[in-house]
Design an enzyme around this catalytic site. Structure first.
Site: not given
Length: 189
Positions: A47, A90
């Site tokens: 990701s 993230k």
């Protein structure tokens, strides 16, 4: 001669005491640092590609956010809201009190009367996003992965509360060829 044999024949009582003292001092120093200052983290998944690759070894700074709030663009490690036993990595996109708008595949942040369109040279994505608007509360952040096509992030499970944030990516240790302080930190925010 008998005293010399006792000293060279094994570990004496003073050596054992020194070893125990060294071990205790080490534990007194290492455990608080590991618990409250810095913690290792291994990137798992795709990701955050191209910024972070699967298997990279990071040190997470857990101390900074006790003195200041996360900033837009910083890479953070946090407990996954839907399963706090898991950790995710993230990038912070939206800050408390802001609105994050995704419309026609364009990301914008609304801060009061100001509209911010971040320059995100690190982002990898091809698929169109679903149009959405999320208003962030006083302790909420909007986070996204850099590889937007495969990232499960705030677009999927909503805003991240501040209490779930562990810290920011401070040091990339492995692979050695990629060793970096504050890896993934953008210069354009």
């Amino acid at each position: 001669m008998d005293g010399e044999q006792k000293k060279s024949g094994g570990i004496n009582k003073q050596s054992v005491v020194e070893i125990i003292r060294f071990a205790l001092i080490t534990l007194i120093i290492v455990i608080p640092i590991r618990a409250y200052v810095a913690q290792p983290f291994i990137v798992n998944g795709e990701s955050m590609v191209p910024t972070f690759q699967n298997g990279e070894y990071l040190i997470v700074d857990e101390l900074s956010y006790h003195f200041r709030e996360p900033k837009r663009g910083e890479v953070i490690v946090f407990r996954y809201p839907e399963d706090p036993a898991k950790f995710f990595i993230k990038r912070v996109i939206g800050l408390p009190g802001e609105s994050v708008v995704i419309q026609d595949n364009q990301l914008s942040i609304i801060k009061g009367n100001q509209v911010i369109t971040p320059d995100e040279p690190y982002v990898r994505h091809e698929a169109p996003y679903q149009n959405t608007k999320i208003n962030l509360g006083a302790d909420q952040y909007f986070v996204m992965g850099d590889n937007r096509d495969v990232s499960s992030d705030s677009r999927v499970w909503g805003p991240l509360t501040a209490k779930l944030i562990k810290g920011r990516a401070f040091l990339r240790l492995f692979p050695l060829s990629e060793m970096t302080v504050l890896p993934g930190q953008p210069n354009n925010y």
